[in-house]
Design an enzyme around this catalytic site. Sequence first.
Site, PDB file in Angstrom:
ATOM      1  N   GLU A 204       0.822  -1.217   0.000  1.00  8.65           N
ATOM      2  CA  GLU A 204       0.000   0.000   0.000  1.00  8.65           C
ATOM      3  C   GLU A 204       0.852   1.261   0.000  1.00  8.65           C
ATOM      4  OE1 GLU A 204      -3.490   0.917   0.113  1.00  8.65           O
ATOM      5  OE2 GLU A 204      -3.387  -0.995  -0.920  1.00  8.65           O
ATOM      6  N   GLU A 220       3.501   2.094   4.788  1.00  9.81           N
ATOM      7  CA  GLU A 220       2.339   1.399   4.211  1.00  9.81           C
ATOM      8  C   GLU A 220       1.304   2.427   3.765  1.00  9.81           C
ATOM      9  OE1 GLU A 220       1.289  -2.402   6.143  1.00  9.81           O
ATOM     10  OE2 GLU A 220       2.421  -1.610   7.839  1.00  9.81           O
ATOM     11  N   SER A 240      -2.261   8.912   4.535  1.00  4.41           N
ATOM     12  CA  SER A 240      -2.020   9.883   3.481  1.00  4.41           C
ATOM     13  C   SER A 240      -1.267  11.090   4.013  1.00  4.41           C
ATOM     14  CB  SER A 240      -3.392  10.297   2.917  1.00  4.41           C
ATOM     15  OG  SER A 240      -3.367  11.604   2.408  1.00  4.41           O
ATOM     16  N   ALA A 279      -5.592   6.109  14.090  1.00  3.71           N
ATOM     17  CA  ALA A 279      -6.080   5.485  12.860  1.00  3.71           C
ATOM     18  C   ALA A 279      -7.364   6.183  12.410  1.00  3.71           C
ATOM     19  CB  ALA A 279      -6.332   4.002  13.104  1.00  3.71           C
ATOM     20  N   SER A 319     -14.157   9.438  20.300  1.00  2.00           N
ATOM     21  CA  SER A 319     -15.105   8.523  19.664  1.00  2.00           C
ATOM     22  C   SER A 319     -16.551   8.817  20.049  1.00  2.00           C
ATOM     23  CB  SER A 319     -14.750   7.080  20.032  1.00  2.00           C
ATOM     24  OG  SER A 319     -14.713   6.948  21.432  1.00  2.00           O
TER      25      SER A 319
END
Length: 343
Positions: A204, A220, A240, A279, A319
């Site tokens: 990736e 990655e 990214s 993440a 979250s």
Amino acid sequence: MTQLFSFGLGVGTHNQKQEWLEVFYPAPVLNPSAELAAVAAKAAGYSEGNQAIALNAAQVSQLAADLASVDAEQAAIAKSFADSKQPLVATFLADDSAPNTTPEAYLKLHLLSHRLVKPHGVVLDGMFGVLPNVAWTNQGAIDLAELSERQLQARLSGELLDVDCVDKFPKMTNYVVPGGVRIAHTARVRLGAYIGEGTTIMHEGFVNFNAGTEGPGMIEGRISAGVVVGKGSDLGGGCSTMGTLSGGGNIVISVGEGCLLGANAGIGIPLGDRCTVEAGLYITAGTKVSVLADNGDVVEVVNARDLAGKSDLLFRRHSQTGAVQCRTNKSAIELNEELHKHN
Ligand SMILES: CC(C)(COP(=O)(O)OP(=O)(O)OC[C@H]1O[C@@H](n2cnc3c(N)ncnc32)[C@H](O)[C@@H]1OP(=O)(O)O)[C@@H](O)C(=O)NCCC(=O)NCCS
């Protein structure tokens, strides 16, 4: 002769109009010695400025003979050129000004991928204008205007012309494989990438030109043009780094040492050392970030660009509230030794 910025003996490909499509320099030289420059200049007929001089057979044998006592590596290259029917070139760069020809641009891309200069270490302005868009095939570089004819020729001889990609940049590994790296999918690293020793690039991972890693590191995710990743940093799967080539700010993005960009995370600001991005969290320059004290209280709300380049930060999206938060990073990552010790 004054000091040259760079010199390279190259073998390349012409289209039917005898225009350069690409050039391979087996051993590009940064700041060649005055002696090497003088001998090469005399044999190739170079006088001044930035020039790519097409070499004929007589010049090649002259170069091989004259370089023998000056530079064994370059002499050996010139000698190996003697039997080639391919277009040969000696490229002289008196200075680091914007590239004007395809061989000049290729020499600069080689300097980066041979680790002779770091990203941002050479002027690449206007390079897109001098790099032709090329079909990269199992028979080498082919001018797009000549592609359909070559496809037909291949078919008529019972063969398949395999077009790997159509691009201005070839894959780096067809030009140089720098020492101490692993690259799982070679098509994802363009010529002009700088891949530091101890870097592993998984499938990736992607590295553009004028960008790369100091190494060691685990990549990655995507390293966009201009982005540099410091030692011991880990770019998680699909993450990214924002490029500066299109549609965005002009802040040059970088990742410091010992950072972790989580899977599918993204950054539009440069990170300092030992930073972690959770993440899935994409931080853009204008993202409002709640800065937390150690006890979890919100100290202030700032734009992410105000935290650019600062070290020891952990970014996460709460979250339950969705607020982007930043606190001191207490568990900076250590690269998985098992993954790296066999580089
Ligand atoms: C952000 C990250 C580093 C946090 O990990 P961590 O520091 O180990 O934190 P923990 O998961 O142990 O959580 C510590 C506390 O924070 C809380 N917390 C963690 N993330 C949170 C979030 N997004 N929102 C709210 N609370 C959160 C936990 O619930 C826990 O609370 P508790 O003490 O009350 O139980 C981690 O979630 C992460 O995203 N890692 C990236 C991994 C990755 O993608 N690697 C690349 C693979 S290709």
